[in-house]
Design a protein around this motif. Structure first.
Motif, PDB file in Angstrom:
ATOM      1  N   ALA A 243     -28.550  41.553  56.139  1.00 29.46           N
ATOM      2  CA  ALA A 243     -29.500  42.304  56.957  1.00 29.46           C
ATOM      3  C   ALA A 243     -29.171  43.795  56.919  1.00 29.46           C
ATOM      4  N   LEU A 244     -27.889  44.117  56.991  1.00 33.36           N
ATOM      5  CA  LEU A 244     -27.488  45.529  56.949  1.00 33.36           C
ATOM      6  C   LEU A 244     -27.861  46.173  55.618  1.00 33.36           C
ATOM      7  N   LEU A 245     -27.617  45.427  54.536  1.00 36.30           N
ATOM      8  CA  LEU A 245     -27.952  45.955  53.214  1.00 36.30           C
ATOM      9  C   LEU A 245     -29.449  46.190  53.088  1.00 36.30           C
TER      10      LEU A 245
ATOM     11  N   PHE B  78     -31.502  46.662  55.502  1.00 40.60           N
ATOM     12  CA  PHE B  78     -31.829  47.766  56.393  1.00 40.60           C
ATOM     13  C   PHE B  78     -31.527  49.103  55.720  1.00 40.60           C
ATOM     14  N   ALA B  79     -30.358  49.194  55.077  1.00 37.16           N
ATOM     15  CA  ALA B  79     -29.939  50.469  54.494  1.00 37.16           C
ATOM     16  C   ALA B  79     -30.805  50.852  53.301  1.00 37.16           C
ATOM     17  N   PHE B  80     -31.194  49.844  52.491  1.00 34.92           N
ATOM     18  CA  PHE B  80     -31.886  50.203  51.253  1.00 34.92           C
ATOM     19  C   PHE B  80     -33.403  50.066  51.356  1.00 34.92           C
ATOM     20  N   ALA B  81     -33.872  49.087  52.127  1.00 38.75           N
ATOM     21  CA  ALA B  81     -35.322  48.914  52.227  1.00 38.75           C
ATOM     22  C   ALA B  81     -35.877  49.608  53.460  1.00 38.75           C
ATOM     23  N   GLY B  82     -35.036  49.908  54.436  1.00 37.97           N
ATOM     24  CA  GLY B  82     -35.496  50.539  55.670  1.00 37.97           C
ATOM     25  C   GLY B  82     -36.312  51.798  55.445  1.00 37.97           C
ATOM     26  N   PRO B  83     -35.849  52.719  54.573  1.00 42.73           N
ATOM     27  CA  PRO B  83     -36.599  53.966  54.371  1.00 42.73           C
ATOM     28  C   PRO B  83     -38.028  53.744  53.895  1.00 42.73           C
ATOM     29  N   LEU B  84     -38.312  52.571  53.286  1.00 44.46           N
ATOM     30  CA  LEU B  84     -39.674  52.319  52.804  1.00 44.46           C
ATOM     31  C   LEU B  84     -40.660  52.150  53.957  1.00 44.46           C
ATOM     32  N   PHE B  85     -40.122  51.776  55.126  1.00 40.00           N
ATOM     33  CA  PHE B  85     -41.006  51.472  56.245  1.00 40.00           C
ATOM     34  C   PHE B  85     -41.253  52.668  57.153  1.00 40.00           C
ATOM     35  N   THR B  86     -40.615  53.782  56.850  1.00 40.44           N
ATOM     36  CA  THR B  86     -40.808  54.942  57.712  1.00 40.44           C
ATOM     37  C   THR B  86     -41.097  56.152  56.840  1.00 40.44           C
ATOM     38  N   HIS B  87     -41.942  57.045  57.336  1.00 41.28           N
ATOM     39  CA  HIS B  87     -42.276  58.212  56.523  1.00 41.28           C
ATOM     40  C   HIS B  87     -41.411  59.413  56.910  1.00 41.28           C
ATOM     41  N   TRP B  88     -40.470  59.190  57.882  1.00 40.48           N
ATOM     42  CA  TRP B  88     -39.631  60.309  58.300  1.00 40.48           C
ATOM     43  C   TRP B  88     -38.497  60.523  57.313  1.00 40.48           C
ATOM     44  N   ASP B  89     -38.140  61.794  57.166  1.00 37.66           N
ATOM     45  CA  ASP B  89     -37.016  62.151  56.315  1.00 37.66           C
ATOM     46  C   ASP B  89     -35.775  62.240  57.209  1.00 37.66           C
ATOM     47  N   PRO B  90     -34.647  61.620  56.821  1.00 34.50           N
ATOM     48  CA  PRO B  90     -33.470  61.647  57.702  1.00 34.50           C
ATOM     49  C   PRO B  90     -32.923  63.055  57.935  1.00 34.50           C
ATOM     50  N   ARG B  91     -33.277  64.009  57.047  1.00 31.43           N
ATOM     51  CA  ARG B  91     -32.698  65.349  57.204  1.00 31.43           C
ATOM     52  C   ARG B  91     -33.667  66.322  57.859  1.00 31.43           C
ATOM     53  N   GLU B  92     -34.932  65.929  57.974  1.00 34.93           N
ATOM     54  CA  GLU B  92     -35.938  66.878  58.456  1.00 34.93           C
ATOM     55  C   GLU B  92     -35.774  67.111  59.950  1.00 34.93           C
ATOM     56  N   GLN B  93     -35.566  68.371  60.319  1.00 33.68           N
ATOM     57  CA  GLN B  93     -35.414  68.700  61.734  1.00 33.68           C
ATOM     58  C   GLN B  93     -36.742  69.177  62.277  1.00 33.68           C
ATOM     59  N   SER B  94     -36.942  68.944  63.579  1.00 31.85           N
ATOM     60  CA  SER B  94     -38.168  69.412  64.203  1.00 31.85           C
ATOM     61  C   SER B  94     -37.841  69.763  65.642  1.00 31.85           C
ATOM     62  N   LEU B  95     -37.898  71.034  65.943  1.00 30.90           N
ATOM     63  CA  LEU B  95     -37.483  71.461  67.279  1.00 30.90           C
ATOM     64  C   LEU B  95     -38.497  71.095  68.345  1.00 30.90           C
TER      65      LEU B  95
ATOM     66  N   GLY C  44     -27.358  56.706  57.233  1.00 34.52           N
ATOM     67  CA  GLY C  44     -25.961  56.657  57.658  1.00 34.52           C
ATOM     68  C   GLY C  44     -25.300  55.341  57.294  1.00 34.52           C
ATOM     69  N   THR C  45     -26.036  54.237  57.459  1.00 35.28           N
ATOM     70  CA  THR C  45     -25.491  52.931  57.093  1.00 35.28           C
ATOM     71  C   THR C  45     -25.154  52.896  55.613  1.00 35.28           C
TER      72      THR C  45
ATOM     73  N   MET D  47     -22.013  45.835  64.338  1.00 30.43           N
ATOM     74  CA  MET D  47     -22.568  44.808  63.455  1.00 30.43           C
ATOM     75  C   MET D  47     -21.833  44.792  62.110  1.00 30.43           C
ATOM     76  N   THR D  48     -21.581  45.986  61.575  1.00 32.52           N
ATOM     77  CA  THR D  48     -20.876  46.059  60.298  1.00 32.52           C
ATOM     78  C   THR D  48     -19.498  45.415  60.415  1.00 32.52           C
TER      79      THR D  48
END
Lengths: 297, 310
Positions: free
Chosen positions: B57-59, B61-78, B107-108, B288-289
């Protein structure tokens, strides 16, 4: 043991001095001032000479001075911080050893009952939740929401309970698990059968034969476990705002105060190597077979 | 105590089986290889299977998770800082307005990478070192093990901190810091195994057939020690993830813009009082890890050790 210490000191010293630049570089520092500063701290001498001086100072128990905080020596910090850290560490160790051993023993004697499952559940939490996360969650739930214990600072026994518990949890878990396996193993040995056959009371079997033998493997891992508590205190002291040596150490890392890092690192290394040595000696006392083997050599 | 009834059994109650010669000795079930047996025992262990499911599940989550969200992990928004979990941001946002779900996936991945790389480096160095030391024995072994004993006495977290202060934080510096004394445990283990295994007859046979030293170590000794090695690895990975999280907490973990579970927990800790979800979410991921790897490790240890077979 001495070889390990010498390697640590030497490696630490040369690693620290291999960092490019020196602490007095800056826009407002003129060349003359810089030279004076370097001379004051003996940094103008060749490296090997500095090394010999440093070693000599160490042997006399002088760990050096801070570069960032004026008139503050590593010795001062150890004198202020170490008693606090030692107290915290001992309290954590006390929780871990007593609760861990009791849980493990009960789980071993009541194998596959609810008591066993409960003890192993506690052990599982201790192994999978890092101390610093446990500390944070405890602060939030017990300190902030329930208000049972103070969240931080170091002003009396009530203040020590939460950090010591967070610090000792991992050790407690390892203790409980090992003690359980150990009790299970010893209970199946032939000499326990012998003890029963010759009519010893249950009490005598448990305390004189089972527990005494079951505790041996625990003593061997006491060294790494104590080391875990010492290093774990770096973060726990930071989280709970405890004025111990661990907190100073982490702050000196944040500040990049190189002489402080050097001094405290060496102090910690000496402490840990010494603790390991003590555990070795203790093991010889607890297990007569080891003593016999050594005297025969 | 039914002697009386035993007398009632007469010869004609038995019916002889018609069997040809050797048929009674035939093996009816297909033979099970060592590894098949390991898999069987592992699958019978409920906790181990749960651990495996958590890890998968963790794997995912880590590799397929980004496909389900359009947010960028680095994009900041004040404009979107510290939003609690919602339909828009599943796990909320952090103090810089970064989406926590995307960041947690990322991060995972980084944490798992650190753990797996550290374990692989430990494996390679430890197996080579321990293999040589155990196989050649004698003076070679004495010298090599002296070095290991000295390194073993040095607390690894101190070395890691020192190293990171000197070479500066970075993904590979963290991995290096975790492995610089970490391989010692593996080397000790492999040496112990090799010392035992090299006295076996098949090693003698291989040598008689003219196998080279390297061939014997690689072809005969290491594969036979594989069980112990794998178990050690499943405990090294969570150890390294834990170590990285610890270093992150004192400001020496992977640097920005990278993120690991440790740096996220550290960021979350700063805002614990007001936004507890920012610590609790990465904390759950770390827990969990740890649980997953520990369950699998325990399960593998029991499955690989034939002595524990009941």
């Amino acid at each position: 043991m001495l070889a390990a210490l010498w390697i640590i000191v030497t490696a630490t010293f040369f690693l620290m001095h291999s960092i490019p630049g020196d602490p007095f570089l800056g826009d407002k520092v003129t060349e003359a001032i810089r030279q004076n500063m370097l001379r004051k701290y003996g940094l103008d001498k060749p490296l090997w000479e500095q090394y010999v001086i440093y070693l000599g100072n160490l042997l006399r128990g002088d760990f050096g001075t801070s570069l960032k905080m004026l008139h503050r020596s590593v010795n001062d910090m150890i004198r202020d911080g170490f008693p606090v850290s030692a107290l915290l560490g001992l309290e954590a160790l006390a929780y871990a050893v007593t609760i861990g051993l009791v849980l493990g023993t009960l789980a071993g004697f009541r194998h596959n009952t609810w008591l066993d499952y409960l003890a192993m559940f506690v052990a599982l939490i201790g192994i999978s939740v890092p101390g610093f996360i446990m500390g944070g969650l405890m602060q939030y739930v017990i300190g902030l929401k329930l208000g049972w214990l103070p969240i931080a600072r170091w002003e009396g026994f009530r203040y020590t309970i939460m950090p010591a518990a967070a610090l000792g949890l991992g050790t407690l878990a390892v203790m409980a698990r090992m003690m359980r396996t150990s009790v299970l193993e010893v209970t199946n040995q032939d000499y326990i059968k012998t003890a029963k056959a010759k009519g010893l009371s249950q009490r005598e079997i448990v305390f004189r034969h089972i527990l005494r033998n079951a505790i041996l493997p625990i003593v061997t891992i006491l060294g790494p476990l104590t080391a875990g508590i010492v290093t774990g205190s770096f973060v726990i002291e930071l989280i709970f705002g405890i004025p111990g040596l661990g907190k100073y150490y982490v702050q000196s890392i944040f500040n990049r105060d190189y002489t402080l890092i050097l001094g405290t690192t060496i102090f910690y290394a000496v402490l840990l190597v010494f603790l390991n040595f003590l555990v070795d000696v203790a093991y010889g006392i607890v297990d007569p077979r080891i003593r016999l083997m050594r005297s025969r050599e | 105590m039914r002697l009386a009834s035993a007398q009632e059994i007469t010869r004609d109650m038995f019916e002889p089986l018609q069997l040809g010669a050797g048929e009674g000795e035939a093996i009816t079930r297909p033979p099970i290889s060592y590894w098949r047996e390991v898999v069987r025992r592992f699958r019978r262990n409920r906790l181990a299977v749960v651990g495996l499911v958590i890890l998968i599940a963790l794997l995912v989550f880590a590799f397929a998770g980004p496909l389900f969200t359009h947010w960028d992990p680095r994009e900041q928004s004040l404009f979107d800082t510290n939003k609690p979990p919602s339909g828009e941001h599943w796990f909320g946002t952090d103090n810089l307005g970064r989406d926590m779900f995307a960041r947690l996936c990322y991060g995972t991945k980084v944490s798992l990478f650190v753990g797996v790389m550290a374990a692989l480096i430990d494996l390679v160095v430890g197996v080579i070192y321990g293999g040589i030391s155990g196989y050649f024995g004698g003076a070679v072994d004495d010298v090599m093990m002296r070095v290991v004993d000295i390194l073993y006495g040095i607390p690894y977290i101190i070395v890691a901190i020192l190293l990171l202060v000197v070479i500066g934080p970075g993904l590979w510096s963290v991995i290096l810091a975790m492995t610089i004394t970490g391989w010692v445990g593996m080397a000790r283990l492999v040496r112990g195994q090799v010392l035992q295994l090299k006295e076996q007859e098949y090693v003698l046979a291989a040598r008689a057939l003219g196998a080279s030293h390297l061939g014997i170590i690689l072809r005969h000794l290491i594969p036979n020690a594989m069980g112990v090695i794998i178990v050690q690895m499943t405990f090294t990975i969570p150890g390294a993830i834990f170590g990285e999280a610890f270093l992150s907490f004192i400001g020496l973990g992977v640097p920005l813009p990278l993120a690991s579970l440790g740096t996220m927990a550290n960021d979350g800790y700063q805002y614990l009082r007001i936004y507890p979800y920012q610590l609790i979410i990465p904390a759950i991921a770390i827990i969990m890890t740890m649980l997953g790897f520990n369950f699998v490790g325990d399960g593998l240890r029991d499955a690989l050790d034939p002595k524990l077979r009941r």
